[in-house]
Write an enzyme that holds these catalytic residues in place. Structure first.
Site, PDB file in Angstrom:
ATOM      1  N   GLU A 241      18.068   0.922 -15.725  1.00  0.00           N
ATOM      2  CA  GLU A 241      17.367  -0.322 -15.363  1.00  0.00           C
ATOM      3  C   GLU A 241      17.109  -0.462 -13.863  1.00  0.00           C
ATOM      4  O   GLU A 241      17.285  -1.533 -13.294  1.00  0.00           O
ATOM      5  CB  GLU A 241      18.180  -1.535 -15.842  1.00  0.00           C
ATOM      6  CG  GLU A 241      18.374  -1.553 -17.331  1.00  0.00           C
ATOM      7  CD  GLU A 241      19.348  -2.634 -17.802  1.00  0.00           C
ATOM      8  OE1 GLU A 241      19.074  -3.241 -18.846  1.00  0.00           O
ATOM      9  OE2 GLU A 241      20.376  -2.866 -17.138  1.00  0.00           O
TER      10      GLU A 241
HETATM   11  C1  TNX Z   1      22.006  -3.269 -20.649  1.00  0.00           C
HETATM   12  S1  TNX Z   1      23.009  -0.630 -21.310  1.00  0.00           S
HETATM   13  C2  TNX Z   1      22.661  -2.722 -19.571  1.00  0.00           C
HETATM   14  C3  TNX Z   1      23.790  -3.453 -18.958  1.00  0.00           C
HETATM   15  C4  TNX Z   1      24.027  -4.776 -19.624  1.00  0.00           C
HETATM   16  C5  TNX Z   1      23.869  -4.626 -21.126  1.00  0.00           C
HETATM   17  C6  TNX Z   1      24.191  -5.861 -21.891  1.00  0.00           C
HETATM   18  C7  TNX Z   1      22.725  -0.395 -19.876  1.00  0.00           C
HETATM   19  C8  TNX Z   1      22.742   0.988 -19.462  1.00  0.00           C
HETATM   20  N1  TNX Z   1      22.460  -1.452 -19.092  1.00  0.00           N
HETATM   21  O1  TNX Z   1      23.574  -3.627 -17.592  1.00  0.00           O
HETATM   22  O2  TNX Z   1      25.305  -5.187 -19.318  1.00  0.00           O
HETATM   23  O3  TNX Z   1      22.548  -4.241 -21.392  1.00  0.00           O
HETATM   24  O4  TNX Z   1      24.168  -5.633 -23.263  1.00  0.00           O
END
Ligand code: TNX
Length: 522
Positions: free
Chosen positions: A340
């Site tokens: 992300e």
């Molecule tokens: C996505 S999964 C994220 C996290 C959040 C999560 C909450 C991932 C690699 N990144 O930063 O905590 O969703 O479900």
């Protein structure tokens, strides 16, 4: 008035005489138990092969563990088994004694036909339980099976010599995947070192061999880095919702690593970057690449932060962090996050991941990154952690990399069970206990491309161990089975019956599990 039928009385005397006679000649005791069925035992994960021989091994005050005491690892494993047996039964089983008048548990190394380092075999008859393994690690996994074979109750709690009746037969077992993991997000909310040790004891029972710690994110930096002290002073000072935060000192971290390693669990540390880095950039603003002024963040948005990927000083910083972290981690892997990074330009992102891979390798570790890293020019030794994009997993495999599977809609422990669950998220859907179990990693990617399975637990929505355990248990037990057992050996109806029996362990360990109505809990 109650009358005692003659037949009962005479058989009572018969057994009593048998015991007296057999003790007198110092030979084996002969005790009749009803036929047993090893194949029906509530073992999780389900072993590869089980053959039942229908009789019984009596575990009682006459049982001893025999082990080659010159092998410190094996001796430690034998003592661990004795300790767990004492906790469950109250029976003190001596370790290292050679006394053939007793029933024996033998723990031995020997070359098995299955050369997996975690393989083990158990041969159980009326007098001996022989646990054989290629390595101490395999013996440790076998000990978990043995612990699960000890019944909750003895044959007669009023008897002077209570007996815990273990079914006889043969088990040959080995895991399908080498990496069977769960992740704790200690950044959004912090959980201290003592709690991590308790958690390690919970997961070891199900043969999980990896604990991934998400040590940094926008809301908190949780590991002491001696060359950059503000990371924890400032970056570790809060958490989601504005709580006190916290961090592990390097001494505490080494202690966690050692505790895990005694349980043949390896710790995978994660420093999430170049996104998810607000806490680091607030501590040292030269790291920041998103052009905005910074303050500590206690919300739950994702995707707004990034390191400045074109500054050499940023890589000097990362070099220090990875060096210090590698020094205190004994495992093979270093997780660099990489998810992300919404405000990092694509070419900057790729440049960043490539440079960080070099740093990770320089300190002797293999890189793991969330699936987005598959788009960089990574070596085949690096691993893509698939959480969101099946496609990124395919890209990684086309580069010869292995993948770790954590599909969010199936394996995220922070997804709610159903509409009644009070904590957790729903962005990837609800994950009831059966949905979490009833999928096949084998159907996503070929087995040989998959390093393993991980169930991550993100902690935005809870700040207590009760909340954590409620989301993790019982689902995590199912992921342990998905990582270990083959497709042919997995079946929801059979699993559900074995899972129901885990309530005894959960209660003994004081685990605040979710008593899902899908399971007829014992
Ligand atoms: C996505 S999964 C994220 C996290 C959040 C999560 C909450 C991932 C690699 N990144 O930063 O905590 O969703 O479900």
């Amino acid at each position: 008035m109650k009358t005692i039928p003659n037949a009962g009385l005479s058989s009572f005397f018969f057994i009593a005489v048998l015991i007296v006679v057999s003790n007198a000649c110092n030979s084996k005791r002969v005790i009749d138990f009803p036929p047993s069925d090893l194949t029906a035992a509530a073992i999780i994960p389900k072993p590869l092969e089980i053959v039942a021989t229908k009789s019984s091994f009596p575990l009682d005050m006459y049982t001893a563990i025999e082990v080659d005491e010159s092998n410190a690892s094996l001796k430690g494993i034998a003592q661990y088994l004795a300790e767990k047996t004492l906790l469950k039964t109250g029976v003190e089983v001596p370790v290292g004694v050679t006394n053939t008048t007793k029933t024996r548990i033998l723990i031995q190394l020997s070359s098995l036909s299955n050369d997996n380092p975690e393989a083990y075999e158990l041969s159980i008859d009326g007098e001996t339980i022989a646990l054989r393994a290629n390595t101490p690690e395999g013996a440790f996994r076998g000990v978990q099976t043995l612990r699960q074979l000890i019944p909750e109750a003895s044959n007669n709690s009023l008897a002077e010599n209570e007996i815990w009746v273990i079914p006889t037969g043969e088990i040959k077992d080995a895991p399908q995947y080498a990496y069977r993991s769960t992740m704790l997000d200690v950044s959004r909310h912090f959980f201290g070192a003592e709690y991590l040790k308790a958690y390690i004891d919970m997961i070891a029972y199900y043969k999980i061999n990896t604990l991934h710690l998400h040590l940094s994110d926008d809301q908190g930096w949780r590991i002491e880095i001696k060359s950059w002290p503000k990371l924890t002073e400032i970056g570790g000072s809060t958490a989601v919702g504005g709580g006190a935060g916290g961090f592990y000192t390097q001494e505490q971290f080494k202690d966690i690593v050692a505790y895990a390693s005694e349980r043949y669990i390896s710790i995978v540390p994660e420093i999430d970057m170049p996104g998810h880095t607000n806490a680091a950039s607030v501590s040292y603003p030269f790291l920041n690449g998103n052009g905005k002024s910074l303050e500590l963040y206690t919300g739950t948005e994702v995707g707004f932060s990034t390191f400045d990927t074109r500054k050499d000083t940023v890589y000097a910083f990362i070099d220090d962090v990875i060096r210090e972290l590698s020094d205190i981690s004994t495992g093979a892997f270093m997780h660099i996050g990489g998810d992300e990074s919404d405000v990092t330009a694509e070419d900057d992102y790729i440049y960043f991941v490539n440079r960080v891979e070099d740093i990770v390798q320089k300190y002797g570790k293999r890189l793991i990154g969330w699936d987005e890293v598959a788009n960089a020019d990574l070596d085949a030794t690096s691993v893509a952690h698939v959480w969101n994009s099946r496609e990124n997993g395919n890209t990684a495999i086309s580069k010869g990399m292995q993948v770790i599977l954590s599909p969010a809609n199936l394996a995220y422990l922070d997804m709610k069970y159903d509409t009644l669950t009070e904590i957790g998220y729903t962005w990837a859907g609800y994950i009831p206990v059966d949905t979490g179990y009833q999928w096949n990693p084998e159907d996503l990617y070929p087995v040989e491309n998959v390093l393993g399975i991980e169930a991550p637990l993100w902690s935005e929505t809870f700040d207590t161990s009760d909340g954590l355990e409620y989301l993790a248990f019982p689902r995590l037990v199912g992921y342990a089975e998905l990582g270990w057992s083959t497709k042919e050996n997995r079946n929801w109806e059979d699993y559900k019956r074995r899972l129901a029996e885990q309530s005894y362990f959960f209660k003994r360990m004081d685990i605040n599990f979710y008593p899902s109505p899908l399971v007829d809990w014992k």
